[in-house]
Design a protein around this motif. Sequence first.
Motif, PDB file in Angstrom:
ATOM      1  N   SER A 149      43.530  47.842 -53.330  1.00 37.10           N
ATOM      2  CA  SER A 149      42.709  46.783 -52.756  1.00 37.10           C
ATOM      3  C   SER A 149      43.665  45.702 -52.286  1.00 37.10           C
ATOM      4  O   SER A 149      44.328  45.060 -53.104  1.00 37.10           O
ATOM      5  N   GLY A 150      43.779  45.535 -50.987  1.00 36.22           N
ATOM      6  CA  GLY A 150      44.739  44.588 -50.436  1.00 36.22           C
ATOM      7  C   GLY A 150      44.148  43.204 -50.259  1.00 36.22           C
ATOM      8  O   GLY A 150      42.992  42.944 -50.583  1.00 36.22           O
ATOM      9  N   GLY A 151      44.959  42.320 -49.709  1.00 38.34           N
ATOM     10  CA  GLY A 151      44.500  40.976 -49.422  1.00 38.34           C
ATOM     11  C   GLY A 151      44.227  40.813 -47.941  1.00 38.34           C
ATOM     12  O   GLY A 151      43.093  40.620 -47.515  1.00 38.34           O
ATOM     13  N   ASP A 152      45.265  40.942 -47.145  1.00 37.46           N
ATOM     14  CA  ASP A 152      45.133  40.816 -45.704  1.00 37.46           C
ATOM     15  C   ASP A 152      44.886  42.173 -45.060  1.00 37.46           C
ATOM     16  O   ASP A 152      45.147  43.217 -45.648  1.00 37.46           O
ATOM     17  N   ARG A 153      44.403  42.133 -43.827  1.00 31.68           N
ATOM     18  CA  ARG A 153      44.201  43.376 -43.083  1.00 31.68           C
ATOM     19  C   ARG A 153      45.547  43.859 -42.545  1.00 31.68           C
ATOM     20  O   ARG A 153      46.185  43.173 -41.751  1.00 31.68           O
ATOM     21  N   ILE A 154      45.962  45.031 -43.002  1.00 29.17           N
ATOM     22  CA  ILE A 154      47.233  45.610 -42.586  1.00 29.17           C
ATOM     23  C   ILE A 154      46.959  46.997 -42.017  1.00 29.17           C
ATOM     24  O   ILE A 154      46.225  47.789 -42.613  1.00 29.17           O
ATOM     25  N   GLU A 155      47.545  47.294 -40.860  1.00 35.33           N
ATOM     26  CA  GLU A 155      47.396  48.615 -40.274  1.00 35.33           C
ATOM     27  C   GLU A 155      48.586  49.489 -40.601  1.00 35.33           C
ATOM     28  O   GLU A 155      49.718  49.021 -40.688  1.00 35.33           O
ATOM     29  N   THR A 156      48.317  50.771 -40.802  1.00 39.12           N
ATOM     30  CA  THR A 156      49.369  51.734 -41.088  1.00 39.12           C
ATOM     31  C   THR A 156      50.050  52.153 -39.780  1.00 39.12           C
ATOM     32  O   THR A 156      49.653  51.740 -38.684  1.00 39.12           O
ATOM     33  N   ALA A 157      51.035  53.030 -39.898  1.00 41.23           N
ATOM     34  CA  ALA A 157      51.721  53.552 -38.714  1.00 41.23           C
ATOM     35  C   ALA A 157      50.768  54.322 -37.804  1.00 41.23           C
ATOM     36  O   ALA A 157      51.040  54.492 -36.612  1.00 41.23           O
ATOM     37  N   ASP A 158      49.640  54.783 -38.356  1.00 41.67           N
ATOM     38  CA  ASP A 158      48.642  55.508 -37.567  1.00 41.67           C
ATOM     39  C   ASP A 158      47.626  54.577 -36.911  1.00 41.67           C
ATOM     40  O   ASP A 158      46.691  55.053 -36.259  1.00 41.67           O
ATOM     41  N   GLY A 159      47.791  53.261 -37.137  1.00 37.05           N
ATOM     42  CA  GLY A 159      46.838  52.317 -36.589  1.00 37.05           C
ATOM     43  C   GLY A 159      45.538  52.235 -37.366  1.00 37.05           C
ATOM     44  O   GLY A 159      44.511  51.799 -36.838  1.00 37.05           O
ATOM     45  N   ILE A 160      45.571  52.625 -38.638  1.00 34.27           N
ATOM     46  CA  ILE A 160      44.389  52.626 -39.504  1.00 34.27           C
ATOM     47  C   ILE A 160      44.511  51.502 -40.517  1.00 34.27           C
ATOM     48  O   ILE A 160      45.580  51.290 -41.087  1.00 34.27           O
ATOM     49  N   GLU A 161      43.430  50.788 -40.755  1.00 37.38           N
ATOM     50  CA  GLU A 161      43.425  49.752 -41.792  1.00 37.38           C
ATOM     51  C   GLU A 161      43.804  50.399 -43.114  1.00 37.38           C
ATOM     52  O   GLU A 161      43.283  51.457 -43.482  1.00 37.38           O
ATOM     53  N   ARG A 162      44.725  49.797 -43.844  1.00 34.47           N
ATOM     54  CA  ARG A 162      45.374  50.448 -44.981  1.00 34.47           C
ATOM     55  C   ARG A 162      44.420  50.835 -46.106  1.00 34.47           C
ATOM     56  O   ARG A 162      44.584  51.896 -46.729  1.00 34.47           O
ATOM     57  N   THR A 163      43.428  50.008 -46.407  1.00 39.06           N
ATOM     58  CA  THR A 163      42.514  50.328 -47.507  1.00 39.06           C
ATOM     59  C   THR A 163      41.749  51.612 -47.237  1.00 39.06           C
ATOM     60  O   THR A 163      41.664  52.500 -48.094  1.00 39.06           O
ATOM     61  N   VAL A 164      41.191  51.736 -46.035  1.00 39.77           N
ATOM     62  CA  VAL A 164      40.446  52.952 -45.711  1.00 39.77           C
ATOM     63  C   VAL A 164      41.399  54.138 -45.560  1.00 39.77           C
ATOM     64  O   VAL A 164      41.052  55.278 -45.889  1.00 39.77           O
ATOM     65  N   ALA A 165      42.641  53.880 -45.131  1.00 45.75           N
ATOM     66  CA  ALA A 165      43.616  54.963 -44.986  1.00 45.75           C
ATOM     67  C   ALA A 165      43.940  55.595 -46.332  1.00 45.75           C
ATOM     68  O   ALA A 165      43.950  56.823 -46.466  1.00 45.75           O
ATOM     69  N   VAL A 166      44.209  54.772 -47.341  1.00 45.33           N
ATOM     70  CA  VAL A 166      44.610  55.285 -48.654  1.00 45.33           C
ATOM     71  C   VAL A 166      43.410  55.756 -49.469  1.00 45.33           C
ATOM     72  O   VAL A 166      43.406  56.856 -50.038  1.00 45.33           O
ATOM     73  N   ASN A 167      42.376  54.924 -49.520  1.00 44.72           N
ATOM     74  CA  ASN A 167      41.250  55.201 -50.413  1.00 44.72           C
ATOM     75  C   ASN A 167      40.323  56.294 -49.905  1.00 44.72           C
ATOM     76  O   ASN A 167      39.666  56.967 -50.703  1.00 44.72           O
ATOM     77  N   TYR A 168      40.252  56.459 -48.588  1.00 44.31           N
ATOM     78  CA  TYR A 168      39.290  57.409 -48.046  1.00 44.31           C
ATOM     79  C   TYR A 168      39.880  58.478 -47.132  1.00 44.31           C
ATOM     80  O   TYR A 168      39.709  59.676 -47.372  1.00 44.31           O
ATOM     81  N   LEU A 169      40.590  58.084 -46.090  1.00 37.66           N
ATOM     82  CA  LEU A 169      41.051  59.084 -45.139  1.00 37.66           C
ATOM     83  C   LEU A 169      42.111  60.016 -45.730  1.00 37.66           C
ATOM     84  O   LEU A 169      42.175  61.199 -45.368  1.00 37.66           O
ATOM     85  N   ALA A 170      42.948  59.510 -46.633  1.00 40.72           N
ATOM     86  CA  ALA A 170      43.921  60.387 -47.292  1.00 40.72           C
ATOM     87  C   ALA A 170      43.221  61.491 -48.093  1.00 40.72           C
ATOM     88  O   ALA A 170      43.599  62.669 -47.978  1.00 40.72           O
ATOM     89  N   PRO A 171      42.201  61.185 -48.904  1.00 42.46           N
ATOM     90  CA  PRO A 171      41.465  62.260 -49.576  1.00 42.46           C
ATOM     91  C   PRO A 171      40.804  63.240 -48.606  1.00 42.46           C
ATOM     92  O   PRO A 171      40.815  64.457 -48.836  1.00 42.46           O
ATOM     93  N   TYR A 172      40.228  62.702 -47.532  1.00 39.53           N
ATOM     94  CA  TYR A 172      39.589  63.574 -46.536  1.00 39.53           C
ATOM     95  C   TYR A 172      40.610  64.553 -45.964  1.00 39.53           C
ATOM     96  O   TYR A 172      40.379  65.771 -45.914  1.00 39.53           O
ATOM     97  N   LEU A 173      41.764  64.028 -45.542  1.00 39.64           N
ATOM     98  CA  LEU A 173      42.778  64.872 -44.913  1.00 39.64           C
ATOM     99  C   LEU A 173      43.447  65.808 -45.908  1.00 39.64           C
ATOM    100  O   LEU A 173      43.662  66.997 -45.607  1.00 39.64           O
ATOM    101  N   LEU A 174      43.775  65.328 -47.104  1.00 41.92           N
ATOM    102  CA  LEU A 174      44.442  66.185 -48.089  1.00 41.92           C
ATOM    103  C   LEU A 174      43.523  67.321 -48.527  1.00 41.92           C
ATOM    104  O   LEU A 174      43.973  68.453 -48.739  1.00 41.92           O
ATOM    105  N   THR A 175      42.236  67.040 -48.638  1.00 42.11           N
ATOM    106  CA  THR A 175      41.281  68.111 -48.959  1.00 42.11           C
ATOM    107  C   THR A 175      41.265  69.152 -47.856  1.00 42.11           C
ATOM    108  O   THR A 175      41.273  70.365 -48.118  1.00 42.11           O
ATOM    109  N   HIS A 176      41.227  68.696 -46.620  1.00 41.33           N
ATOM    110  CA  HIS A 176      41.261  69.613 -45.478  1.00 41.33           C
ATOM    111  C   HIS A 176      42.504  70.504 -45.535  1.00 41.33           C
ATOM    112  O   HIS A 176      42.427  71.721 -45.333  1.00 41.33           O
ATOM    113  N   GLU A 177      43.642  69.907 -45.832  1.00 40.99           N
ATOM    114  CA  GLU A 177      44.905  70.635 -45.810  1.00 40.99           C
ATOM    115  C   GLU A 177      45.039  71.631 -46.966  1.00 40.99           C
ATOM    116  O   GLU A 177      45.716  72.651 -46.833  1.00 40.99           O
TER     117      GLU A 177
END
Length: 286
Positions: free
Chosen positions: A91-119
């Motif tokens: 849970s971050g403080g400021d809005r930070i985008e990852t190298a993929d241009g994704i907001e970091r909280t949703v990238a780590v907490n949600y999209l990473a599980p979605y993608l790792l499950t797919h893989e």
Amino acid sequence: MSEEPGVVVLTGGTSGIGRIAARELAARGWTVAAVGRDQSAGESLAAESSTGTIRFHRADLATQARVRSLADELRDGYDGIDALVHNAGLSGGDRIETADGIERTVAVNYLAPYLLTHELLEDLRASSPARIVTTGSELHRRATLDVDDLQFETDYDALAAYSRSKLALVAFTIELAARLPADGGITANSFHPGFVPSTGLFRDASLRTRLLVRLAGLVPGVGSSPRTGADRLVRLVTEPTFGDRTGVYVTGEGVAEPAAAATDPARRERLWERSAALVGVDPAWP
């Protein structure tokens, strides 16, 4: 379903409830692939294990390239994968985008599980019976699921972003369970670990949020211990009940009904398709 211990991939496995769960699962005979960002924490966890096997994999799940390379690493490093636990979160403080241009909280907490499950899904299928477990949060109930603005591109609020990421994760788990064949030997369930103020979840949050979490943790009856959350995680990986039940959300009271937004089939499908687009996979999976 067989309940013999096998290989469990556990993200967020080097601190908080994940670290306790990793030790417990190893003690029960599981080989634990513990994923975390901190090298020293991971090495010390592996060294501390006196029973069972814990192997550390260093990975920052904020970037999709690392999620994919982690999947390759896990595929090459183990004969099979019997359980996949998505426990990493922030849970971050400021809005930070990852190298993929994704907001970091949703990238780590949600999209990473979605993608790792797919893989890793084919590896789980090959090892079935297998389980997928996600660490949700009761904070998902305070969120709205705006599929067109998952990343809070305007009016960013750290707690709202965290809550939405957890709502998306619970909804994804239910949708995954619905899409997987009933006779395919894979279950997918999520759980609420309790409010655990002593974990590192809020390490990147604002000073105000960190102070509020610390104060809340001092109120009798409000916080849970890391052990409580770890026990729930271990239950979903090991108990026979969750080898047969799928698509459920578990709290301290047992199986509970999640927020309506997580159970709405139309909204879940839109979330699935949007997520596939954000990580660049065919939405037709699994």
